[in-house]
Design a protein around this motif. Structure first.
Motif, short mmCIF file in Angstrom:
data_model
loop_
_atom_site.label_atom_id
_atom_site.label_comp_id
_atom_site.label_asym_id
_atom_site.label_seq_id
_atom_site.Cartn_x
_atom_site.Cartn_y
_atom_site.Cartn_z
N ASN A 155 0.79 -1.22 0.00
CA ASN A 155 0.00 0.00 0.00
C ASN A 155 0.83 1.28 0.00
O ASN A 155 0.26 2.37 -0.04
N ARG A 158 0.05 2.97 -3.26
CA ARG A 158 -1.34 3.44 -3.24
C ARG A 158 -1.48 4.66 -2.32
O ARG A 158 -2.24 5.59 -2.62
N ARG A 162 -3.08 8.21 -3.32
CA ARG A 162 -4.22 8.68 -2.53
C ARG A 162 -3.98 10.08 -1.97
O ARG A 162 -4.85 10.95 -2.03
N GLN A 206 -1.80 2.92 -10.94
CA GLN A 206 -2.77 3.39 -9.95
C GLN A 206 -4.03 3.95 -10.62
O GLN A 206 -5.14 3.76 -10.12
N ILE A 210 -7.95 2.64 -10.02
CA ILE A 210 -9.12 3.40 -9.58
C ILE A 210 -10.20 3.45 -10.65
O ILE A 210 -11.38 3.65 -10.34
N ASP A 221 -13.07 4.59 -0.08
CA ASP A 221 -11.81 3.89 0.13
C ASP A 221 -10.61 4.81 -0.09
O ASP A 221 -9.79 5.01 0.81
N ASP A 222 -10.50 5.40 -1.26
CA ASP A 222 -9.30 6.18 -1.59
C ASP A 222 -9.38 7.64 -1.14
O ASP A 222 -8.34 8.25 -0.88
N ASN A 227 -7.44 6.22 6.17
CA ASN A 227 -7.15 5.01 5.40
C ASN A 227 -5.75 4.57 5.82
O ASN A 227 -4.75 4.96 5.23
#
Length: 520
Positions: A155, A158, A162, A206, A210, A221-222, A227
């Motif tokens: 992550n 990610r 994000r 990425q 999405i 979520d994003d 998160n």
């Protein structure tokens, strides 16, 4: 999790969903493999934290009518919608409550299975501790808790995407505009440089990720203000503070070493005999895991980390596996390849080959181990020996590890043979009328995309035979059978219009049965 009762999930609802990996039947199967001896599935007591509109629980309650299912969620709107569904179906074994988890009472009860999917990483620390405390205080002695969360190291990338998107969308207030701007911004970044490079490849990956999200899922979520991913060892340290220990992953295949190099396998094998937590953490480092679905049980429960063949003897098996070369004779000695999706496994033993062929023949029925052994030995032309029993048990566990077969702790409530007056589940008939995705009794979400399939589901209330179904369907023109099936069957286009319609009906009924939508 906001303290205000009107949460972000009320303002912009999370999509109704099913989570097959959270079903207590899956959790019981894996617990059985690791010798935990879980509670009977047919009378399971289940609690789901952060249950949303309860679709996950309601589908379970329809499949296990003698179980009891309880859901808690902060959002008012989703809970009300779920309660309306429960009332419409007349279900007595499922309840949903609107509640802040921090205010959960001490008298919740004792549960065989506790589920928290898509919650742990998206709430503040105090709520995370409460989730684990609820598991400690309300889990049965041999109970299983399922908690999913975003994981490191996968992550880290990610996280970067994000945070960049969050920086960009902070100037916008409406969820729809935030979603549109975030997608456009990440696309802009991925295409901003004229020369390709590693960073652009990361951003492009990425953006592709999405793009697959539905808007509500992407937003919560994003773009959520909370998160928080965790390294596996960090999560287990938190679980340990609440007297919980590691059982396994709900994704059993993710625990295997398929695709890992020989040198790394040797290192991991040494680790797992000393400390299984370290083994799992190093495996995460190797594969770059970004999401975990961890199963916990009480500390002090004795586990066996190496599943024995006999653990499969009381389970049920299902698979739509097939021969790679269908023209060969699998009973003859020699290695044969079997395929399911992208996974291929080879065996030379006639009994094991015959077992896979039998599973394909009766799919999607879940076959008791004893029946599978008998049928496989009969097909191989021999009486079953104890060695065959052990070989089949060991083989099936290995097949489960790579995804060639499914193992189950419970037979099923859907049928694979079509009755004279077919009946679809009441839940599917209710959902198809509202235009929602349909919940299969195999605990899979389905989109019935053609008009005939939707109309047929609505009509399958158990009161009509085929002639009556054809009479109703003939009032509207249809041109295709149910398209949610993947077996590619189609009716014979020749013959009269009536014959073609009858062929379409039979094909659609077969497909609905394979999808796990028929109960009678």
């Amino acid at each position: 999790m906001p303290e205000n009762p009107i949460s972000e999930y009320d303002k912009f609802a999370y999509p109704s969903a099913l989570y097959p990996q959270s079903h207590p039947e899956r959790l019981a199967t894996i617990a059985t493999l690791f010798d935990l001896q879980p509670a009977r599935i047919d009378r399971a007591r289940v609690l789901e934290l952060g249950c949303g509109d309860g679709n996950n629980l309601i589908t379970m309650a329809c499949t296990l009518p003698h179980g009891s299912f309880h859901g808690i969620d902060l959002a008012i709107g989703p809970i009300r919608r779920g309660q309306e569904t429960i009332a419409a179906l007349g279900l007595k074994n499922v309840t949903l409550r609107q509640m802040n988890l921090l205010e959960a009472p001490a008298d919740l009860g004792v549960f065989d299975y506790i589920i928290a999917h898509g919650l742990y990483s998206w709430v503040p620390e105090a709520v995370r501790e409460k989730i684990l405390a609820i598991c400690r205080e309300h889990l049965a002695e041999n109970g299983v808790a399922y908690i999913s969360y975003n994981a490191y190291p996968g992550n880290h990338v990610r996280d970067a995407a994000r945070r960049m998107m969050q920086f960009h969308v902070q100037q916008f207030s409406e969820p729809a505009e935030k979603i549109r701007q975030a997608r456009a911004f990440l696309k802009f970044l991925a295409e901003a440089k004229s020369k390709p490079g590693v960073w652009q490849d990361v951003l492009r990956h990425q953006f592709e990720r999405i793009e697959k999200y539905v808007d509500a899922g992407f937003f919560h979520d994003d773009l959520s203000p909370v998160n928080q991913p965790f390294y596996f060892y960090e999560f287990m340290q938190a679980a340990g503070r609440h007297q919980l220990q590691y059982l396994a992953e709900a994704d059993f295949t993710g625990m295997q070493l398929e695709g890992v190099g020989a040198e790394a396998v040797e290192v991991i094998r040494k680790m797992e005999t000393i400390n299984f937590i370290i083994r799992e953490q190093y495996l995460d480092f190797i594969v770059g895991r970004a999401f975990r679905q961890t199963l916990l049980c009480r500390q002090g429960r004795q586990l066996d980390r190496w599943p024995k063949p006999e653990r499969a003897y009381d389970l049920f098996i299902a698979s739509d596996v097939g021969l790679v070369n269908s023209s060969t004779n699998p009973v003859v000695a020699g290695i044969e390849d079997f395929r399911r999706g992208k996974i291929v496994i080879a065996t030379s033993q006639p009994v094991l080959k015959s077992a896979l062929l039998y599973l394909e023949q009766v799919w999607p029925r879940r076959v008791p181990f004893s029946e599978l052994l008998t049928k496989a030995c009969d097909r191989a032309g021999r009486a079953a020996l104890e060695s065959d029993r052990r070989d089949l048990g060991e083989f099936l566990i290995r097949c489960y590890g790579v995804g060639i077969v499914d193992l189950h702790a419970y037979a099923s409530t859907f049928i694979s043979e079509i009755s004279e007056r077919p009946m679809a589940s009441a839940l599917a008939r209710l959902q198809v009328q509202s235009g929602s995705p349909v919940s299969s009794l195999r605990h899979l979400p389905l989109k019935i995309e053609d008009a005939m399939g939707r109309e047929l589901l609505r009509l399958l209330d158990g009161t009509r035979d085929r002639a009556e179904l054809l009479e109703q369907l003939s009032k509207t023109k249809f041109s295709a059978p149910v398209t949610a099936s993947t077996d590619g069957t189609r009716p014979d286009p020749s013959g009269s219009a009536g014959d073609r319609m009858a062929g379409q009906l039979e094909t659609s009924l077969i497909n609905l049965a394979k999808l796990g939508l028929l109960v009678g």
